[in-house]
Motif scaffolding. Structure first.
Motif, short mmCIF file in Angstrom:
data_model
loop_
_atom_site.label_atom_id
_atom_site.label_comp_id
_atom_site.label_asym_id
_atom_site.label_seq_id
_atom_site.Cartn_x
_atom_site.Cartn_y
_atom_site.Cartn_z
N ASN A 19 0.70 -1.14 0.14
CA ASN A 19 0.12 -0.18 -0.07
C ASN A 19 0.86 1.27 -0.01
O ASN A 19 0.33 2.58 -0.42
N LYS A 20 1.86 1.68 0.12
CA LYS A 20 2.91 2.69 0.64
C LYS A 20 2.64 2.75 -0.93
O LYS A 20 3.20 4.38 -1.26
N SER A 57 1.59 8.59 6.17
CA SER A 57 1.25 9.04 6.64
C SER A 57 0.90 10.42 6.63
O SER A 57 1.07 10.69 7.96
N ALA A 106 -6.91 -3.09 7.22
CA ALA A 106 -5.51 -2.81 8.05
C ALA A 106 -5.46 -1.76 8.07
O ALA A 106 -5.71 -1.05 7.65
N THR A 107 -5.61 -1.14 9.66
CA THR A 107 -4.88 0.25 10.31
C THR A 107 -3.94 0.32 10.85
O THR A 107 -3.55 0.10 12.21
N SER A 134 -0.54 3.38 10.94
CA SER A 134 -0.28 4.54 10.62
C SER A 134 -1.15 5.11 10.22
O SER A 134 -1.66 6.83 10.39
N ALA A 135 -3.10 5.32 9.43
CA ALA A 135 -4.00 5.50 8.94
C ALA A 135 -3.50 6.27 7.91
O ALA A 135 -4.76 6.18 7.51
N GLY A 136 -2.64 6.68 7.10
CA GLY A 136 -2.71 7.15 6.04
C GLY A 136 -3.63 6.34 5.04
O GLY A 136 -4.62 6.79 4.22
N THR A 137 -3.90 4.95 4.85
CA THR A 137 -4.00 4.60 4.18
C THR A 137 -5.81 4.67 4.52
O THR A 137 -6.94 4.79 3.98
N ASP A 144 0.51 -10.99 5.29
CA ASP A 144 1.48 -10.74 6.22
C ASP A 144 1.34 -11.03 7.70
O ASP A 144 0.05 -11.12 7.40
N THR A 168 -3.49 -4.88 1.73
CA THR A 168 -2.77 -4.29 2.07
C THR A 168 -1.00 -4.78 1.49
O THR A 168 0.03 -3.53 1.35
N GLY A 169 -0.54 -5.67 1.51
CA GLY A 169 1.08 -6.01 1.13
C GLY A 169 1.75 -6.37 1.70
O GLY A 169 1.27 -7.14 3.09
N GLY A 170 2.56 -6.23 2.31
CA GLY A 170 3.95 -7.26 3.18
C GLY A 170 3.81 -8.58 3.30
O GLY A 170 4.56 -9.25 4.13
#
Ligand SMILES: *Cc1c(COP(=O)(O)O)cnc(C)c1O
Length: 332
Positions: free
Chosen positions: A48-49, A159, A191-192, A194-197, A286, A317-319
Motif C-alpha cells: 500500500n505504500k 501518513s 488494516a489500519t 499509521s492511518a494514511g490508508t 503478511d 495492503t501487501g507485506g
C-alpha cells in the motif's frame, strides 16, 4: 475530486485487480468476499505504500530534494518501498528502523524487508523502541543540509495528507471498478496502522458520497486512539483537497480486537488467516497487517456481523516480504 493538481510521479501498476475469493467465501458461508490486490502495486514486491509514495515522491521532486529520510519498524514495508523508489529515481535514502518488537530472532533482524532495504542500497540506522523518531529524522535532515544537500522527510508509513491522496485515489479507482462491473459493495475492510490508508479511503468514499463504509482493523493501537488518529488525518486530507468538512467522525470506524499482544507480535487468528488464504486462494498475506486484518474479517463473518447476501471488499495492503522474517512463527 481533482487529484491531478497535486505533484505525482507515476510508477504504481494501476488499477490493481479486484478479484472474488470464491473458495474462502464458500468455506465461511457468509457474504461474498472480494479482494482488492494492492499487494500488486508493482514496486519491489508491492504494497500500500506505493500509492502514497507516488504523491510523496512527486512532492519531494517538486521541492528539488536529493535525499529522502524516513522511518519505520524493523520490518517496515513502507521503508522497503521508499528505498526502492529512491534507488530508481537516484535519490539518497536514509532510513531509521525502530526496534519496536524487541525480537532477537536473526530472521526478524536481517531477513525479509531488512534484507531488501540493504539490497536497494539504503543507509540504515537502527534505534531502540520508544525513540522519538521525528526528532531523529529532523537531526538527520540538519546533517544533510550542513553538507549542502536538500532533504525531504517522509513520516512513518507515509501518513500525512500528501500520502493519503494515494488512498483517496484508490477509493475512486475501486468505485470505478464496481460501477463498471455493476457490483454493489456493502463494506470495505482494511488494516489500519499509521492511518494514511484508512484516512484516504474514508475521504475518498465520503468525498464521492459512494455510500461504502470503511472498516479499519487495528494492528497496534486500541480502537479509540486509532479512530481519533484516522479522523484527524482524514479531516486534514479533506481540507488539503479543498473539500473541508466532508468526513464526519461517524464515518471513521476501527476495531481493536485483533491486535493480540502488540504490534508485530503473532496471534492465533493471524496464523489461521495467513494459512487459509494461502491454501484456499493461493494468496500470501503478511504477519503484521493483512494477516491480522483478515483474522478480523473472518471472526466478524463467523459472528454474523455481515448479512449473507452482502458483498465485502478486503483491501490487501501487501507485506508478504515480512513472512521471511517470521519463519519460525510459521514453521514451529
Ligand atoms: C503500512 C501497512 C499497512 C497500514 O497502512 P497505514 O496507512 O499505515 O494505516 C497495512 N498493511 C501493510 C502491509 C502495510 O505495510
Amino acid at each position: 475530486m481533482h487529484i491531478s493538481r497535486f505533484p505525482r510521479i507515476h510508477f504504481a501498476h494501476l488499477p490493481t485487480p479486484l478479484e472474488p475469493l470464491e473458495k474462502l467465501s464458500k468455506l465461511l458461508g457468509g457474504p461474498q468476499i472480494f479482494i482488492k490486490r494492492d499487494d500488486c502495486t508493482g514496486l519491489a514486491t508491492g504494497g500500500n505504500k506505493t500509492r502514497k509514495l507516488e504523491f510523496l515522491i512527486g512532492d519531494a521532486l517538486h521541492k528539488k530534494a536529493d535525499t529522502i529520510i524516513t522511518q519505520g519498524a524493523t520490518q517496515s514495508n513502507h521503508v522497503r518501498q521508499t528505498a526502492a523508489i529512491s534507488a530508481k529515481l537516484g535519490l539518497r535514502c536514509e532510513i531509521l528502523l525502530e526496534h519496536r518488537t524487541g525480537s532477537d530472532d536473526p530472521d526478524y533482524l536481517e531477513n525479509g524487508n531488512v534484507l531488501l532495504d540493504r539490497i536497494f542500497g539504503a543507509s540504515i540506522q537502527v534505534v531502540p523502541a520508544g525513540t522519538d523518531m521525528d526528532a531523529v529524522m529532523e537531526e538527520k535532515a540538519q546533517e544533510v543540509r550542513k553538507k549542502g544537500g536538500n532533504p525531504y522527510i517522509i513520516p512513518g508509513g507515509g501518513s500525512n495528507p500528501t500520502g493519503a491522496l494515494g488512498y483517496v485515489n484508490c477509493a475512486m479507482e475501486l468505485v470505478g471498478q464496481l460501477n463498471d462491473r455493476g457490483l454493489n459493495v456493502d463494506h470495505l475492510i482494511t488494516a489500519t496502522g499509521s492511518a494514511g490508508t484508512q484516512s484516504g479511503l474514508v475521504t475518498g468514499m465520503e468525498g464521492t458520497r459512494s455510500g461504502i463504509p470503511v472498516l479499519g482493523i487495528c494492528v497496534g493501537a486500541e480502537k479509540q486512539a486509532q479512530e481519533k488518529k484516522v479522523f484527524n488525518l482524514a479531516k486534514e486530507t479533506a481540507e488539503f483537497l479543498g473539500i473541508p468538512g466532508s468526513v464526519s467522525s461517524e464515518a471513521v470506524v476501527a476495531y481493536g480486537d485483533y491486535v493480540g499482544p502488540g504490534y508485530g507480535l503473532p496471534t492465533e487468528g493471524m496464523l489461521e488467516a495467513v494459512g487459509l488464504l494461502a491454501r484456499e486462494e493461493g494468496i500470501l498475506l503478511d504477519p503484521v497487517y493483512s494477516g491480522k486484518a483478515m483474522a478480523g474479517l473472518i471472526d466478524l463473518i463467523r459472528k454474523g456481523h455481515f448479512r449473507k447476501d452482502e458483498n465485502v471488499v478486503f483491501l490487501h495492503t501487501g507485506g508478504s516480504a515480512a513472512l521471511f522474517a517470521y519463519r519460525k512463527t510459521f514453521t514451529s
